[in-house]
Scaffold this motif. Structure first.
Motif: not given
Length: 508
Positions: A18-26, A166-178, A186-188, A244-245
């Motif tokens: 997983l990725t992320g940090s406190g305050g809802g970051l990513l 590593v079997d799975f990664a769960i990540v987050r971004g602002s947007s994705a294209d086709a 748009r992430e801090p 965003q957070c």
């Protein structure tokens, strides 16, 4: 892909990064919530291994807390645990194998896994609780496998953090294209998003990316703004409610897309005991230094510097990848308004471990006569080091900041004089720290300058022990300091002379 369908891919016994940090970051909480719902409804997936570098969640069940159910996890390898009290409790109860490693070591190890290299070889962690000669990062009795080993290269000691699939990664971004290209525009912060995705993809695993919006057909993410290329992404989950957070649905000043110098907010000036400690620590920051400020009492130092007109006279950074700007504190620690630069967390930890910091200011849970510091395990509660170990073992100078005692300590300040009106009931300067998050022995080997600043006294790490070098006016050296410590420090000659003079005055 529908979020329920995305999490159906995750099988029993899988390793999830997983990725992320406190305050809802990513924090990809829409995906994590769907995974939790699936487990509660079906009992699957179970026996998972969860790997995360920084604390993820709001302390009320989001983030890492989504996995805090009996049987859902078999092993957790975490850099920081405080944002999930439920997971901390399960670790106490031996519900799974609990490990804690330095945040930077975890992030960088994921990069090494993705690159197909034989793990991470680094000095970070030597002689701390992560060292296999001490605890090997094991937090409870169920943790028995050695994840770290001691190696020697060219006559020098290093730690090797072993790779895993590593079997799975769960990540987050602002947007994705086709094409599946994901941007974090748009992430801090960027954190270790790319390393997490790379580790899963190149291990033969799958990457699930949560975004706020998928771009319309025909539009694409500008190449320079792609953080995760589509070749790494297997499923994109759209989460329109993603914010965003925790303090902003979207603020372009936090994400570094724009600058707002007209509405600059000065850092809050601390009060009480926190002010006393932060003000004394601030004296250790030289002009032009590269500096790092940790969470807690050190987070108040920028307020002191602002009060003194010293902002802009140093280069500040935090482990989440932020350089300069108006650093935020509290749950949003790790972000800044009007940042000068936002790096990936892996790049930031490379900067730290390689010696990029002149001075760091960090908190102090417990301290002992060897100069060791514990911030990673307080009583039975697993906290984890976060970036503490990575930062302290790379910095040239370390200033630990903490109250002399805990639970109930009250002081009064009258000018430069300080009076202890109510002592704390929990000692923090103890005979032996519960867990070694900072090693005094390793600092001596590395030749680092180390100070320990409290509201009533300042200590310095020396070759032959910890020396008391300052006592705040109004404080009695023997009664208020030495008698309330679990070890007897060396005492600076000037303080001994002062104590003798005061004794003669009282006698007269």
């Amino acid at each position: 892909m529908d979020v329920a369908k995305a999490v159906e891919q995750i099988f029993d016994g899988a390793t999830i990064a997983l990725t992320g940090s406190g305050g809802g970051l990513l924090e990809a909480d829409a995906v994590l919530a769907a995974l939790e719902q699936r487990f509660l409804a079906t009992g699957h997936p179970r026996d998972l291994t969860i790997v995360h570098a920084l604390g993820i969640g709001d302390g009320k069940g989001s983030g890492l807390g989504r996995f805090a159910h009996q049987g859902m996890v078999r092993r957790v390898i975490g850099g920081h645990w405080s944002w999930s009290p439920a997971m901390q409790q399960l670790a106490k109860e031996e519900a799974f194998e609990a490990y804690s490693l330095p945040a930077g070591a975890i992030s960088t190890l994921l990069r090494e896994i993705g690159a197909g290299r034989p793990g991470l070889i680094t000095h970070v962690g030597l002689r701390t609780f992560v060292d296999p000669r001490v605890e090997g990062g094991k937090l409870n009795a169920r943790a028995t496998e050695d994840l770290v080993e001691l190696v020697e290269l060219d006559g020098r000691e290093y730690l090797r953090y072993k790779p895993f699939k590593v079997d799975f990664a769960i990540v987050r971004g602002s947007s994705a294209d086709a094409h599946g290209n994901v941007t974090l525009r748009r992430e801090p912060v960027d954190l270790d998003t790319y390393a997490v995705a790379l580790a899963a993809h190149n291990s033969g695993g799958r990457v699930i990316a949560q975004v706020k919006a998928c771009m319309p057909e025909g539009e694409s993410v500008p190449a320079r703004l792609v953080r995760i290329p589509g070749v790494l992404v297997d499923a994109v989950v759209e989460a329109p409610s993603q914010v965003q957070c925790t303090v902003a649905d979207y603020d372009p000043v936090l994400s570094g897309e724009t600058r707002d110098t007209q509405c600059a907010v000065a850092p809050e000036v601390p009060t009480g005991i926190r002010y006393l400690i932060a003000a004394r620590a601030a004296r250790e920051l030289g002009e032009g230094c590269s500096a790092n400020f940790g969470f807690g009492i050190p987070g108040g130092i920028p307020g002191i510097l602002a009060q003194q007109g010293r902002l802009g006279t140093f280069w500040g950074s935090v482990e989440q990848g932020i350089h300069n700007g108006e650093m935020l504190d509290g749950p949003m620690f790790g972000t800044a308004r009007n940042a000068h630069a936002i790096l990936s967390g892996v790049d930031q930890f490379d900067f730290y471990s390689g010696g990029g910091i002149d001075v760091t200011f960090l908190g102090m849970g417990e301290m002992d006569g060897e100069g060791n510091i514990n911030v990673s395990k307080l009583g039975p509660t697993v906290v984890g080091p976060g970036g503490f170990i990575d930062i302290t073992q790379g910095a040239r100078k370390i200033v630990f900041c903490g109250a002399f005692e805990a639970k109930g300590l009250e002081v009064e300040q009258h000018g430069e004089r300080v009076t202890i009106t109510r002592p704390g009931s929990v000692p923090k300067l103890v005979q032996r720290v519960q867990q070694i998050t900072f090693s005094g022995a390793q600092a001596r080997i590395a030749g680092q300058e180390v100070l320990y600043v409290t509201e009533r006294a300042v200590f310095r790490l020396e070759r032959d022990g910890v020396r008391l070098i300052e006592v705040t006016p109004g404080i009695d050296i023997e009664r208020d300091v030495i008698a309330r410590m679990g070890f007897r420090p060396l005492v600076d000659a000037a303080l001994l002379a002062r104590r003798g003079a005061l004794s003669q005055e009282r006698a007269a």
